[in-house]
Design an enzyme around this catalytic site. Structure first.
Site, PDB file in Angstrom:
ATOM      1  N   TYR A  33       6.250  -5.670   1.524  1.00  0.00           N
ATOM      2  CA  TYR A  33       5.987  -6.393   2.762  1.00  0.00           C
ATOM      3  C   TYR A  33       4.518  -6.757   2.890  1.00  0.00           C
ATOM      4  CZ  TYR A  33       3.971  -2.241   5.141  1.00  0.00           C
ATOM      5  OH  TYR A  33       3.189  -1.184   5.512  1.00  0.00           O
ATOM      6  N   ARG A  52      -1.944 -10.215  -2.650  1.00  0.00           N
ATOM      7  CA  ARG A  52      -1.434  -8.844  -2.762  1.00  0.00           C
ATOM      8  C   ARG A  52       0.103  -8.834  -2.862  1.00  0.00           C
ATOM      9  NH1 ARG A  52      -3.134  -4.602   1.653  1.00  0.00           N
ATOM     10  NH2 ARG A  52      -1.764  -5.903   2.911  1.00  0.00           N
ATOM     11  N   LYS A 150       2.632  -2.305  -1.940  1.00  0.00           N
ATOM     12  CA  LYS A 150       2.926  -2.258  -0.500  1.00  0.00           C
ATOM     13  C   LYS A 150       4.433  -2.263  -0.272  1.00  0.00           C
ATOM     14  CE  LYS A 150       1.204  -4.294   3.804  1.00  0.00           C
ATOM     15  NZ  LYS A 150       0.824  -3.066   4.465  1.00  0.00           N
ATOM     16  N   GLU A 182      -6.291   7.932   2.633  1.00  0.00           N
ATOM     17  CA  GLU A 182      -6.372   6.828   3.603  1.00  0.00           C
ATOM     18  C   GLU A 182      -5.654   7.254   4.870  1.00  0.00           C
ATOM     19  OE1 GLU A 182      -4.178   3.422   2.020  1.00  0.00           O
ATOM     20  OE2 GLU A 182      -2.710   4.779   1.136  1.00  0.00           O
ATOM     21  N   LEU A 206      -3.563   2.050  -0.717  1.00  0.00           N
ATOM     22  CA  LEU A 206      -3.275   0.622  -0.653  1.00  0.00           C
ATOM     23  C   LEU A 206      -4.608  -0.132  -0.687  1.00  0.00           C
ATOM     24  CD1 LEU A 206      -0.921  -1.424  -0.267  1.00  0.00           C
ATOM     25  CD2 LEU A 206      -1.734  -1.630   2.077  1.00  0.00           C
TER      26      LEU A 206
HETATM   27  N1  PMP Z   1      -3.318   1.675   3.817  1.00  0.00           N
HETATM   28  C1  PMP Z   1      -2.026   1.732   4.195  1.00  0.00           C
HETATM   29  C2  PMP Z   1      -1.212   2.903   3.780  1.00  0.00           C
HETATM   30  C3  PMP Z   1      -1.474   0.705   4.969  1.00  0.00           C
HETATM   31  O1  PMP Z   1      -0.177   0.758   5.331  1.00  0.00           O
HETATM   32  C4  PMP Z   1      -2.291  -0.381   5.377  1.00  0.00           C
HETATM   33  C5  PMP Z   1      -1.763  -1.488   6.247  1.00  0.00           C
HETATM   34  N2  PMP Z   1      -0.537  -1.954   5.877  1.00  0.00           N
HETATM   35  C6  PMP Z   1      -3.629  -0.393   4.967  1.00  0.00           C
HETATM   36  C7  PMP Z   1      -4.109   0.651   4.187  1.00  0.00           C
HETATM   37  C8  PMP Z   1      -4.562  -1.516   5.352  1.00  0.00           C
HETATM   38  O2  PMP Z   1      -4.260  -2.672   4.626  1.00  0.00           O
HETATM   39  P1  PMP Z   1      -4.580  -4.115   5.221  1.00  0.00           P
HETATM   40  O3  PMP Z   1      -6.035  -4.104   5.552  1.00  0.00           O
HETATM   41  O4  PMP Z   1      -4.259  -5.028   4.110  1.00  0.00           O
HETATM   42  O5  PMP Z   1      -3.716  -4.268   6.422  1.00  0.00           O
END
Ligand code: PMP
Length: 286
Positions: A33, A52, A150, A182, A206
């Site tokens: 997603y 991505r 993701k 994270e 991620l």
């Molecule tokens: N880490 C995780 C585990 C996430 O789910 C997300 C957001 N989906 C992020 C980091 C941040 O990613 P982004 O800045 O691309 O939203």
């Protein structure tokens, strides 16, 4: 108000949208997603999310449902049909519906499922939480080893958010082998002596689209950045902390496991990066 959503080539009222019970997204979490923010009716970092998405699909050997140009057109159509000013667009691609349940991937005749819907959040960039900051707890990171993809396997992140809620906090930071990976749905940062410290990229986290943009703006503003793992003890002793994600942008963290950071209010680096990020991304929105 009923939304118009997108499912496999059709724009439908949300109550009429259907996905098969045999869809591998439903049965196996065999799906990826993206979430793209909308500010002032325009898409934030659409190109980053497309890149991505392509990578996630490639790592899982999953077919692409359509081209980036088609995805852009669908995003724009949904923004228009739902009159979204500020909010998010959720996109999911699954390995499709093989017509039965089987662990083996189906052959190429099974086409991917593509679903998109909007979430309207008026005033998304003026979130009250950004003014006071959020509280996080630390929990063990027991997710699988390919967090760089993701996928929709979000059960543990959901459980982490519930653990945080139960503890009177807003979110959880995940800790593996003594180091923060994270947040449950965001990347984690601390600031010590003016240096921004965040975990280096790898399969453990991620690769946040917001992370990439924020670090680029920080470098352009001559801020010092260290990409390396840090511990919860180091974080508790930091001057400030923050998280980044496509929907939270840059969000200050003011408390970790009950310990206030500095004065317990959003720090200057997080505030500045939030302003920089929102200003620059609004300018570049499409
Ligand atoms: N880490 C995780 C585990 C996430 O789910 C997300 C957001 N989906 C992020 C980091 C941040 O990613 P982004 O800045 O691309 O939203």
């Amino acid at each position: 108000m009923s939304r118009i959503v997108y499912v496999n080539g059709q724009y439908l009222p949300e109550g009429e949208a259907r996905v098969s019970i045999f869809d591998r997204g439903f049965l196996m979490a065999d799906a990826v997603y993206e979430v793209t923010s909308v500010l002032g009716g325009k898409l934030i970092d659409f190109a980053g999310h497309c890149t991505r998405l392509r990578r996630s699909l490639g790592e899982l050997d999953m077919a692409s449902p359509c081209s980036d140009d088609e995805l852009l057109a669908i995003h724009r159509e949904l923004v228009a049909r739902n009159a979204v000013v500020d909010g998010m667009i959720y996109l999911q691609v699954t390995r499709g519906n093989p017509g039965d349940r089987d662990f083996a991937f189906p052959d190429a005749s099974v086409t991917p499922t593509l679903v998109l819907f909007t979430q309207s959040k008026p005033g998304l960039a003026e979130s009250p939480a950004a003014k006071v900051g959020i509280k996080v707890i630390s929990i063990e990171d027991i997710r699988w080893g390919r967090r760089d993809i993701k996928t929709v396997q979000l059960l543990y992140p959901s459980m982490g958010k519930m653990m945080a809620k139960k503890a009177g906090a807003d979110d959880a930071w995940l800790v593996e082998d003594g180091f923060v990976t994270e947040g449950t749905s965001n990347n984690a940062y601390i600031v010590t002596g003016g240096r921004i410290i965040t975990r280096n990229l790898g399969n453990e986290i991620l690769h946040g689209i917001t992370r990439a943009a924020v670090l680029r703006f920080a470098r352009e503003a001559q801020m010092e950045i260290e990409e390396r793992p840090f511990t919860i003890d180091e974080a508790k002793a930091a001057d400030e902390a923050f998280i980044t994600s496509a929907s939270a942008f840059v969000m200050p963290v003011v408390e970790i496991d009950g310990t206030k950071l500095g004065a317990g209010v959003p720090g200057p680096v997080a505030k500045r990066l939030r302003e920089l990020y929102i200003d620059e991304m609004r300018k570049a929105a499409i």
